[in-house]
Design a protein around this motif. Structure first.
Motif, PDB file in Angstrom:
ATOM      1  N   ARG A 139       0.865  -1.170   0.000  1.00 27.25           N
ATOM      2  CA  ARG A 139       0.000   0.000   0.000  1.00 27.25           C
ATOM      3  C   ARG A 139       0.905   1.224   0.000  1.00 27.25           C
ATOM      4  NH1 ARG A 139      -2.586  -1.063   5.347  1.00 27.25           N
ATOM      5  NH2 ARG A 139      -0.897  -2.539   5.466  1.00 27.25           N
ATOM      6  N   TYR A 155       1.066   5.281   0.422  1.00 27.35           N
ATOM      7  CA  TYR A 155       0.343   6.429   0.953  1.00 27.35           C
ATOM      8  C   TYR A 155       1.147   7.703   0.736  1.00 27.35           C
ATOM      9  CZ  TYR A 155      -2.536   3.154   3.632  1.00 27.35           C
ATOM     10  OH  TYR A 155      -3.378   2.155   4.007  1.00 27.35           O
ATOM     11  N   ARG A 156       0.463   8.773   0.396  1.00 26.29           N
ATOM     12  CA  ARG A 156       1.045  10.118   0.398  1.00 26.29           C
ATOM     13  C   ARG A 156       0.236  10.875   1.441  1.00 26.29           C
ATOM     14  NH1 ARG A 156       1.213  11.662  -4.983  1.00 26.29           N
ATOM     15  NH2 ARG A 156       3.213  10.607  -5.106  1.00 26.29           N
ATOM     16  N   GLY A 157       0.894  11.222   2.550  1.00 26.64           N
ATOM     17  CA  GLY A 157       0.161  11.755   3.693  1.00 26.64           C
ATOM     18  C   GLY A 157      -0.713  10.631   4.234  1.00 26.64           C
ATOM     19  N   HIS A 158      -2.000  10.888   4.380  1.00 32.28           N
ATOM     20  CA  HIS A 158      -2.929   9.849   4.832  1.00 32.28           C
ATOM     21  C   HIS A 158      -3.751   9.290   3.683  1.00 32.28           C
ATOM     22  CE1 HIS A 158      -2.013  10.367   9.040  1.00 32.28           C
ATOM     23  NE2 HIS A 158      -2.140  11.689   8.904  1.00 32.28           N
ATOM     24  N   GLU A 159      -3.453   9.702   2.444  1.00 33.17           N
ATOM     25  CA  GLU A 159      -4.229   9.273   1.276  1.00 33.17           C
ATOM     26  C   GLU A 159      -3.601   8.045   0.624  1.00 33.17           C
ATOM     27  OE1 GLU A 159      -5.353  10.888  -3.171  1.00 33.17           O
ATOM     28  OE2 GLU A 159      -4.751  12.316  -1.643  1.00 33.17           O
ATOM     29  N   LEU A 160      -4.390   6.998   0.441  1.00 33.54           N
ATOM     30  CA  LEU A 160      -3.934   5.804  -0.263  1.00 33.54           C
ATOM     31  C   LEU A 160      -3.841   6.130  -1.749  1.00 33.54           C
ATOM     32  CD1 LEU A 160      -3.255   2.763  -0.229  1.00 33.54           C
ATOM     33  CD2 LEU A 160      -5.682   2.315  -0.559  1.00 33.54           C
ATOM     34  N   VAL A 161      -2.631   6.053  -2.309  1.00 31.64           N
ATOM     35  CA  VAL A 161      -2.393   6.407  -3.704  1.00 31.64           C
ATOM     36  C   VAL A 161      -2.457   5.174  -4.595  1.00 31.64           C
ATOM     37  CG1 VAL A 161      -0.687   7.366  -5.313  1.00 31.64           C
ATOM     38  CG2 VAL A 161      -0.966   8.374  -3.038  1.00 31.64           C
ATOM     39  N   GLN A 162      -1.880   4.057  -4.123  1.00 36.22           N
ATOM     40  CA  GLN A 162      -1.830   2.849  -4.936  1.00 36.22           C
ATOM     41  C   GLN A 162      -1.709   1.639  -4.014  1.00 36.22           C
ATOM     42  OE1 GLN A 162       1.463   2.936  -7.643  1.00 36.22           O
ATOM     43  NE2 GLN A 162       0.723   1.221  -8.844  1.00 36.22           N
ATOM     44  N   HIS A 163      -2.185   0.494  -4.489  1.00 39.09           N
ATOM     45  CA  HIS A 163      -2.038  -0.743  -3.731  1.00 39.09           C
ATOM     46  C   HIS A 163      -2.035  -1.907  -4.711  1.00 39.09           C
ATOM     47  CE1 HIS A 163      -6.268  -2.009  -4.190  1.00 39.09           C
ATOM     48  NE2 HIS A 163      -6.495  -0.703  -4.208  1.00 39.09           N
ATOM     49  N   ASP A 194       6.474  12.643   3.723  1.00 42.30           N
ATOM     50  CA  ASP A 194       5.071  12.323   3.977  1.00 42.30           C
ATOM     51  C   ASP A 194       4.614  11.105   3.180  1.00 42.30           C
ATOM     52  OD1 ASP A 194       4.911  13.408   1.417  1.00 42.30           O
ATOM     53  OD2 ASP A 194       3.028  14.455   1.812  1.00 42.30           O
ATOM     54  N   GLU A 195       5.552  10.413   2.516  1.00 38.57           N
ATOM     55  CA  GLU A 195       5.214   9.219   1.748  1.00 38.57           C
ATOM     56  C   GLU A 195       5.551   7.970   2.553  1.00 38.57           C
ATOM     57  OE1 GLU A 195       6.909   9.335  -2.142  1.00 38.57           O
ATOM     58  OE2 GLU A 195       6.032  11.287  -2.574  1.00 38.57           O
TER      59      GLU A 195
END
Length: 110
Positions: free
Chosen positions: A4, A6-14, A66-67
């Motif tokens: 998984r 994440y950039r900050g708290h946002e899921l970018v890719q998994h 933040d990544e």
């Protein structure tokens, strides 16, 4: 292995993939994640954390600013919450060619 990103708290890719390579002290080697392979350059990250989950499987957390990359070291079905039986991902290598490109060694003439 499930990953998984994440950039900050946002899921970018998994996704799921095999760990193909883990390197250190090789600045020319990047970390990358594809549905077929995971290659990590541990020098690409500020720090590594790991924890043992309640089901006794490991989760690695690689952090750079933040990544964050979360790696769940678990059979594919378990990591995705699909059951407890290990599953092998199908991988047909007949359409792929692997090449390694190297530069000239110091002192080689043209």
């Amino acid at each position: 292995m499930a990953y998984r990103y994440y950039r900050g708290h946002e899921l970018v890719q998994h996704g799921l993939g095999w760990v193909e390579r883990i390197v250190g002290n090789e600045p020319e080697t990047s970390s990358y994640f594809t549905p077929l392979s995971i290659c990590l350059n541990v020098d690409s990250f500020e720090h590594l954390e790991f924890e043992t989950r309640p089901d006794q499987l490991l989760t690695y957390r690689l952090v750079q600013g933040d990544e964050t990359i979360m790696l769940d070291f678990a059979p594919a079905g378990v990591a995705a919450g699909e059951g407890t039986e290990p599953q092998q991902l199908a991988f047909d290598t007949s359409g792929y060619v692997q090449m390694e490109l190297l530069g000239r060694e110091a002192g080689e003439e043209e």
